[in-house]
Design a protein around this motif. Structure first.
Motif, PDB file in Angstrom:
ATOM      1  N   LYS A   1      12.312 -63.492  10.641  1.00  0.00           N
ATOM      2  CA  LYS A   1      11.757 -63.873   9.343  1.00  0.00           C
ATOM      3  C   LYS A   1      11.092 -62.663   8.671  1.00  0.00           C
ATOM      4  O   LYS A   1      11.244 -62.435   7.464  1.00  0.00           O
ATOM      5  N   PHE A   2      10.350 -61.889   9.462  1.00  0.00           N
ATOM      6  CA  PHE A   2       9.706 -60.677   8.957  1.00  0.00           C
ATOM      7  C   PHE A   2      10.758 -59.699   8.434  1.00  0.00           C
ATOM      8  O   PHE A   2      10.619 -59.143   7.334  1.00  0.00           O
ATOM      9  N   ALA A   3      11.834 -59.493   9.215  1.00  0.00           N
ATOM     10  CA  ALA A   3      12.903 -58.574   8.807  1.00  0.00           C
ATOM     11  C   ALA A   3      13.598 -59.055   7.532  1.00  0.00           C
ATOM     12  O   ALA A   3      13.982 -58.250   6.678  1.00  0.00           O
ATOM     13  N   ASP A   4      13.738 -60.369   7.392  1.00  0.00           N
ATOM     14  CA  ASP A   4      14.377 -60.921   6.203  1.00  0.00           C
ATOM     15  C   ASP A   4      13.526 -60.663   4.960  1.00  0.00           C
ATOM     16  O   ASP A   4      14.056 -60.287   3.908  1.00  0.00           O
ATOM     17  N   TYR A   5      12.220 -60.845   5.067  1.00  0.00           N
ATOM     18  CA  TYR A   5      11.327 -60.566   3.936  1.00  0.00           C
ATOM     19  C   TYR A   5      11.343 -59.083   3.580  1.00  0.00           C
ATOM     20  O   TYR A   5      11.329 -58.710   2.398  1.00  0.00           O
ATOM     21  N   VAL A   6      11.367 -58.234   4.603  1.00  0.00           N
ATOM     22  CA  VAL A   6      11.431 -56.794   4.364  1.00  0.00           C
ATOM     23  C   VAL A   6      12.717 -56.444   3.623  1.00  0.00           C
ATOM     24  O   VAL A   6      12.723 -55.660   2.664  1.00  0.00           O
ATOM     25  N   ASN A   7      13.822 -57.038   4.069  1.00  0.00           N
ATOM     26  CA  ASN A   7      15.116 -56.766   3.437  1.00  0.00           C
ATOM     27  C   ASN A   7      15.153 -57.269   1.994  1.00  0.00           C
ATOM     28  O   ASN A   7      15.766 -56.647   1.129  1.00  0.00           O
ATOM     29  N   GLN A   8      14.494 -58.382   1.730  1.00  0.00           N
ATOM     30  CA  GLN A   8      14.437 -58.895   0.357  1.00  0.00           C
ATOM     31  C   GLN A   8      13.734 -57.918  -0.580  1.00  0.00           C
ATOM     32  O   GLN A   8      14.079 -57.820  -1.762  1.00  0.00           O
ATOM     33  N   PHE A   9      12.761 -57.186  -0.038  1.00  0.00           N
ATOM     34  CA  PHE A   9      12.001 -56.238  -0.850  1.00  0.00           C
ATOM     35  C   PHE A   9      12.890 -55.114  -1.371  1.00  0.00           C
ATOM     36  O   PHE A   9      12.857 -54.770  -2.560  1.00  0.00           O
ATOM     37  N   TYR A  10      13.715 -54.514  -0.499  1.00  0.00           N
ATOM     38  CA  TYR A  10      14.481 -53.346  -0.924  1.00  0.00           C
ATOM     39  C   TYR A  10      15.985 -53.596  -1.024  1.00  0.00           C
ATOM     40  O   TYR A  10      16.768 -52.656  -1.238  1.00  0.00           O
ATOM     41  N   ASN A  11      16.413 -54.848  -0.888  1.00  0.00           N
ATOM     42  CA  ASN A  11      17.833 -55.169  -0.912  1.00  0.00           C
ATOM     43  C   ASN A  11      18.512 -54.679  -2.184  1.00  0.00           C
ATOM     44  O   ASN A  11      19.564 -54.025  -2.138  1.00  0.00           O
ATOM     45  N   SER A  12      17.917 -54.976  -3.324  1.00  0.00           N
ATOM     46  CA  SER A  12      18.515 -54.594  -4.602  1.00  0.00           C
ATOM     47  C   SER A  12      18.431 -53.089  -4.860  1.00  0.00           C
ATOM     48  O   SER A  12      19.149 -52.558  -5.709  1.00  0.00           O
ATOM     49  N   LEU A  13      17.546 -52.394  -4.126  1.00  0.00           N
ATOM     50  CA  LEU A  13      17.386 -50.959  -4.330  1.00  0.00           C
ATOM     51  C   LEU A  13      18.467 -50.138  -3.639  1.00  0.00           C
ATOM     52  O   LEU A  13      18.787 -49.031  -4.079  1.00  0.00           O
ATOM     53  N   LEU A  14      19.019 -50.664  -2.547  1.00  0.00           N
ATOM     54  CA  LEU A  14      19.882 -49.847  -1.705  1.00  0.00           C
ATOM     55  C   LEU A  14      21.151 -49.391  -2.418  1.00  0.00           C
ATOM     56  O   LEU A  14      21.559 -48.233  -2.277  1.00  0.00           O
ATOM     57  N   LEU A  15      21.786 -50.291  -3.162  1.00  0.00           N
ATOM     58  CA  LEU A  15      23.010 -49.912  -3.862  1.00  0.00           C
ATOM     59  C   LEU A  15      22.753 -48.771  -4.843  1.00  0.00           C
ATOM     60  O   LEU A  15      23.475 -47.765  -4.854  1.00  0.00           O
ATOM     61  N   VAL A  16      21.706 -48.923  -5.656  1.00  0.00           N
ATOM     62  CA  VAL A  16      21.347 -47.885  -6.622  1.00  0.00           C
ATOM     63  C   VAL A  16      20.911 -46.617  -5.896  1.00  0.00           C
ATOM     64  O   VAL A  16      21.321 -45.505  -6.250  1.00  0.00           O
ATOM     65  N   GLU A  17      20.090 -46.795  -4.854  1.00  0.00           N
ATOM     66  CA  GLU A  17      19.540 -45.654  -4.122  1.00  0.00           C
ATOM     67  C   GLU A  17      20.638 -44.781  -3.525  1.00  0.00           C
ATOM     68  O   GLU A  17      20.661 -43.563  -3.715  1.00  0.00           O
ATOM     69  N   PHE A  18      21.569 -45.387  -2.819  1.00  0.00           N
ATOM     70  CA  PHE A  18      22.593 -44.611  -2.136  1.00  0.00           C
ATOM     71  C   PHE A  18      23.601 -44.006  -3.106  1.00  0.00           C
ATOM     72  O   PHE A  18      24.110 -42.906  -2.883  1.00  0.00           O
ATOM     73  N   PHE A  19      23.896 -44.706  -4.205  1.00  0.00           N
ATOM     74  CA  PHE A  19      24.788 -44.128  -5.216  1.00  0.00           C
ATOM     75  C   PHE A  19      24.142 -42.901  -5.855  1.00  0.00           C
ATOM     76  O   PHE A  19      24.765 -41.833  -5.964  1.00  0.00           O
ATOM     77  N   VAL A  20      22.883 -43.047  -6.275  1.00  0.00           N
ATOM     78  CA  VAL A  20      22.179 -41.938  -6.920  1.00  0.00           C
ATOM     79  C   VAL A  20      22.005 -40.771  -5.952  1.00  0.00           C
ATOM     80  O   VAL A  20      22.197 -39.608  -6.328  1.00  0.00           O
ATOM     81  N   ASP A  21      21.661 -41.066  -4.700  1.00  0.00           N
ATOM     82  CA  ASP A  21      21.467 -39.996  -3.718  1.00  0.00           C
ATOM     83  C   ASP A  21      22.764 -39.247  -3.452  1.00  0.00           C
ATOM     84  O   ASP A  21      22.775 -38.018  -3.334  1.00  0.00           O
ATOM     85  N   GLY A  22      23.874 -39.980  -3.348  1.00  0.00           N
ATOM     86  CA  GLY A  22      25.170 -39.323  -3.119  1.00  0.00           C
ATOM     87  C   GLY A  22      25.536 -38.412  -4.277  1.00  0.00           C
ATOM     88  O   GLY A  22      25.975 -37.264  -4.069  1.00  0.00           O
ATOM     89  N   VAL A  23      25.357 -38.904  -5.506  1.00  0.00           N
ATOM     90  CA  VAL A  23      25.653 -38.089  -6.690  1.00  0.00           C
ATOM     91  C   VAL A  23      24.719 -36.880  -6.757  1.00  0.00           C
ATOM     92  O   VAL A  23      25.151 -35.758  -7.052  1.00  0.00           O
ATOM     93  N   SER A  24      23.444 -37.082  -6.438  1.00  0.00           N
ATOM     94  CA  SER A  24      22.452 -36.000  -6.515  1.00  0.00           C
ATOM     95  C   SER A  24      22.765 -34.888  -5.529  1.00  0.00           C
ATOM     96  O   SER A  24      22.662 -33.697  -5.865  1.00  0.00           O
TER      97      SER A  24
END
Length: 380
Positions: free
Chosen positions: A247-270
């Motif tokens: 349950k703790f891991a699920d809440y943690v994942n909810q926090f940054y779930n939407s960030l990962l797609l943007v984060e990894f795309f931007v980091d790869g391009v950068s």
């Protein structure tokens, strides 16, 4: 035995987040107070306005490919930091509750051996974060002072290419704008580093809980004797602990779930664009070192996400083996049935994902680095 304060490890991060307006005092989220007003003003002034001025300039230099490749990766990164800041502020109540849950009795190490067992997790996080901080500080330094070091300050060059509604080629507008950009990059960098390291810490805590749970399962006999309970009761406590960790891991994942797609795309391009810039600028110049340090900092940022996500998968996969390592041969038939059911439940390791599209693992890290190399090869 002295309780382990999980928050003590990330105390420097919390202090830094407080400075940039991203960690209200106490265990509550943002309210109608002066700190919230400070957070809104500072974020608007040093993040949103900074991104806006650079974005307008990007539109004005659309004809210059070299200028765009030297600017767009910075703008994309700043945009992603604004998104991280928004997500942090939006989910502040949930994060504060996670901190309370983490320091509860259930998540505490039960023996001195377990306290020793979780120390490698804490030290690994501290080592990676120290490296990330060092590289981020290097980026901020070179960004702020490379116009001074290469003499372009005489030509009224700013650290960041940006449009402003006034002439920056005259004094004192140039000096004031230069100081503003220095404050903006340090503010943005501090927010970015501490949000990323906070997410990594939360994943690290999940991995540490699996270490504690594995130790409990290996020592079911000792737990039942120390608490004067039977094996079934001890196993039920482990099952409840496992459910709360998920349950703790699920809440943690909810926090940054939407960030990962943007984060990894931007980091790869950068990374790809900064590697390309290394082939364009003068070797061993201040700009050369800036792009070199920047590419390494972004690589460590991606690695930090993937490493602790991978650790969750590895440590959760050890639960069935931990059950087998307990002295289960002396258990009653009913207790053995309960163990079998639990083993079937934990056969599949926990994987942290972004909308189920990809998982935080070392394989993902390698794929992102390959993608960054592809961007570089295409531009080159």
């Amino acid at each position: 035995m002295e309780r382990l304060d999980w928050k003590k490890t990330i105390k420097p991060n919390i202090i830094m987040l407080k400075i940039v307006g991203l960690w209200p005092a106490g265990d509550k989220a943002y309210g109608y107070d002066l700190y919230t007003l400070y957070a809104i003003i500072s974020i608007f002034l040093f993040q949103i306005c900074h991104v806006f001025f650079q974005t307008v300039n990007l539109y004005l230099i659309m004809d210059n490919l070299q200028a765009i490749t030297g600017t767009i990766y910075i703008v994309l990164m700043d945009m992603s930091i604004v998104l991280k800041t928004y997500c942090l502020m939006k989910n502040m109540g949930m994060l504060k509750q996670l901190m309370i849950t983490l320091n509860g009795d259930l998540f505490q190490p039960k023996t001195l051996q377990q306290q020793i067992l979780v120390q490698p997790n804490l030290k690994a996080w501290q080592r990676i974060v120290s490296t990330f901080w060092f590289l981020a500080a290097g980026c901020s330094f070179f960004w702020a002072f490379f116009p001074v070091m290469d003499g372009s300050v005489d030509e009224y060059r700013l650290p960041f290419l940006a449009w402003y509604p006034y002439d920056t080629k005259t004094s004192p507008q140039y000096e004031l704008t230069y100081i503003y950009q220095m404050f903006a990059i340090n503010f943005t960098s501090m927010a970015n580093v501490n949000i990323n390291t906070l997410i990594a810490a939360l994943n690290m805590y999940v991995g540490a809980q699996f270490d504690i749970l594995c130790d409990d399962l290996r020592n079911l006999h000792d737990i039942s004797k120390s608490t004067s309970n039977d094996i079934t009761t001890a196993l039920k406590k482990c099952i409840y602990h496992h459910r709360e960790v998920l349950k703790f891991a699920d809440y943690v994942n909810q926090f940054y779930n939407s960030l990962l797609l943007v984060e990894f795309f931007v980091d790869g391009v950068s990374i790809g664009l900064s590697m390309f810039q290394l082939t364009v600028v003068v070797p061993l110049s201040s700009e050369f070192y800036l792009f070199l340090v920047y590419a390494n900092a972004i690589s460590v940022q991606i690695f930090m996400y993937c490493w602790f996500g991978n650790e969750i998968e590895v440590k959760s996969s050890k639960l069935p083996y931990a059950v087998f390592e307990s002295d289960w041969t002396d258990f009653s038939q009913e207790e053995k049935k309960h163990l079998i059911i639990f083993i079937l439940r934990v056969q599949k390791a926990l994987q942290v994902s972004a909308f189920g599209l990809f998982y935080l693992s070392l394989d993902t890290f390698v794929r992102i680095m390959r993608t960054a190399w592809s961007y570089f090869a295409l531009l080159h």
